[in-house]
Design a protein around this motif. Structure first.
Motif, PDB file in Angstrom:
ATOM      1  N   ASP A   1       0.849  -1.178   0.000  1.00 43.62           N
ATOM      2  CA  ASP A   1       0.000   0.000   0.000  1.00 43.62           C
ATOM      3  C   ASP A   1       0.887   1.231   0.000  1.00 43.62           C
ATOM      4  O   ASP A   1       1.614   1.476   0.956  1.00 43.62           O
ATOM      5  N   PRO A   2       0.883   2.037  -1.055  1.00 47.11           N
ATOM      6  CA  PRO A   2       1.805   3.174  -1.144  1.00 47.11           C
ATOM      7  C   PRO A   2       1.477   4.300  -0.167  1.00 47.11           C
ATOM      8  O   PRO A   2       2.302   5.136   0.110  1.00 47.11           O
ATOM      9  N   GLY A   3       0.255   4.336   0.362  1.00 47.65           N
ATOM     10  CA  GLY A   3      -0.113   5.440   1.244  1.00 47.65           C
ATOM     11  C   GLY A   3       0.111   5.165   2.715  1.00 47.65           C
ATOM     12  O   GLY A   3      -0.057   6.056   3.536  1.00 47.65           O
TER      13      GLY A   3
ATOM     14  N   THR B   1       2.218   4.942   5.779  1.00 40.01           N
ATOM     15  CA  THR B   1       3.528   5.281   6.328  1.00 40.01           C
ATOM     16  C   THR B   1       3.431   5.295   7.837  1.00 40.01           C
ATOM     17  O   THR B   1       2.398   5.598   8.413  1.00 40.01           O
ATOM     18  N   VAL B   2       4.524   4.967   8.472  1.00 42.64           N
ATOM     19  CA  VAL B   2       4.557   4.912   9.921  1.00 42.64           C
ATOM     20  C   VAL B   2       5.508   5.956  10.486  1.00 42.64           C
ATOM     21  O   VAL B   2       5.245   6.563  11.496  1.00 42.64           O
ATOM     22  N   PHE B   3       6.615   6.189   9.799  1.00 42.21           N
ATOM     23  CA  PHE B   3       7.581   7.175  10.285  1.00 42.21           C
ATOM     24  C   PHE B   3       8.347   7.775   9.115  1.00 42.21           C
ATOM     25  O   PHE B   3       8.229   7.332   7.986  1.00 42.21           O
ATOM     26  N   PHE B   4       9.121   8.825   9.429  1.00 42.91           N
ATOM     27  CA  PHE B   4       9.824   9.594   8.416  1.00 42.91           C
ATOM     28  C   PHE B   4      11.266   9.783   8.856  1.00 42.91           C
ATOM     29  O   PHE B   4      11.527   9.976  10.039  1.00 42.91           O
ATOM     30  N   SER B   5      12.192   9.758   7.903  1.00 39.20           N
ATOM     31  CA  SER B   5      13.585  10.030   8.232  1.00 39.20           C
ATOM     32  C   SER B   5      13.986  11.352   7.586  1.00 39.20           C
ATOM     33  O   SER B   5      13.458  11.737   6.545  1.00 39.20           O
ATOM     34  N   LEU B   6      14.928  12.041   8.233  1.00 40.91           N
ATOM     35  CA  LEU B   6      15.449  13.303   7.714  1.00 40.91           C
ATOM     36  C   LEU B   6      16.958  13.218   7.687  1.00 40.91           C
ATOM     37  O   LEU B   6      17.590  12.846   8.683  1.00 40.91           O
ATOM     38  N   SER B   7      17.541  13.561   6.540  1.00 40.00           N
ATOM     39  CA  SER B   7      18.994  13.669   6.461  1.00 40.00           C
ATOM     40  C   SER B   7      19.345  14.994   5.805  1.00 40.00           C
ATOM     41  O   SER B   7      18.636  15.474   4.921  1.00 40.00           O
ATOM     42  N   ILE B   8      20.431  15.589   6.279  1.00 41.03           N
ATOM     43  CA  ILE B   8      20.933  16.861   5.772  1.00 41.03           C
ATOM     44  C   ILE B   8      22.299  16.601   5.161  1.00 41.03           C
ATOM     45  O   ILE B   8      23.215  16.161   5.854  1.00 41.03           O
TER      46      ILE B   8
ATOM     47  N   VAL C   1       8.128   6.783  -0.410  1.00 40.77           N
ATOM     48  CA  VAL C   1       8.537   7.854  -1.309  1.00 40.77           C
ATOM     49  C   VAL C   1       9.536   8.734  -0.575  1.00 40.77           C
ATOM     50  O   VAL C   1       9.593   8.718   0.659  1.00 40.77           O
ATOM     51  N   SER C   2      10.327   9.489  -1.331  1.00 40.22           N
ATOM     52  CA  SER C   2      11.241  10.437  -0.697  1.00 40.22           C
ATOM     53  C   SER C   2      11.178  11.761  -1.432  1.00 40.22           C
ATOM     54  O   SER C   2      10.815  11.816  -2.608  1.00 40.22           O
ATOM     55  N   TRP C   3      11.517  12.820  -0.707  1.00 42.17           N
ATOM     56  CA  TRP C   3      11.551  14.162  -1.263  1.00 42.17           C
ATOM     57  C   TRP C   3      12.929  14.755  -1.023  1.00 42.17           C
ATOM     58  O   TRP C   3      13.426  14.747   0.094  1.00 42.17           O
TER      59      TRP C   3
END
Length: 141
Positions: free
Chosen positions: A6-8, A10-17, A103-105
């Protein structure tokens, strides 16, 4: 038949700089863009008004999570702004419970604009959350 995810979901998000991880977040708000337009009327055309694009604006992004050891890296990044502004790229990944990516942005010219630490109160224990807000100048691959 292959199993489809299921593409929609999501449970958590990661952030990298610039490739350095700032950890995982459980909320991400503000991934949006708006195209500003200018209206122009064409002589002899009474059926519609032209909408011409002028610029794109991007909202700030708010990331929320329970307090983690990565909080120190967020504080270090925010403190670095006082010694000169560099605008790195960032990557936000939406992840499923098993860690696979939905997905990623990619974000261009990222700048931390706000950080809110947790409210700590021993008489009413609750999850200690932090909120990081970042600005950017657009999306990239």
């Amino acid at each position: 038949m292959s199993e489809q995810l299921d593409p929609g979901t999501t449970v958590f998000f990661s952030l990298s700089i610039d490739g350095e991880s700032l950890g995982y977040f459980n909320e991400c708000e503000g991934l949006s863009a708006q195209v500003e337009t200018e209206q122009r009327q064409e002589g002899g055309n009474n059926g519609f008004v032209w909408h011409l694009p002028t610029r794109v604006t991007y909202s700030t992004i708010r990331l929320t999570r329970p307090l983690t050891p990565e909080t120190a890296q967020v504080a270090k990044w925010i403190s670095s702004v006082t010694t000169g502004v560099t605008r790195p790229t960032a990557q936000i990944q939406a992840l499923r419970a098993d860690g696979s990516e939905v997905v990623s942005w990619g974000l261009i010219d990222v700048l931390p604009v706000s950080w809110q630490g947790p409210t700590l109160n021993s008489s009413s224990p609750a999850v200690a959350n932090e909120v990081l807000e970042i600005a950017h100048h657009g999306f990239t691959d």
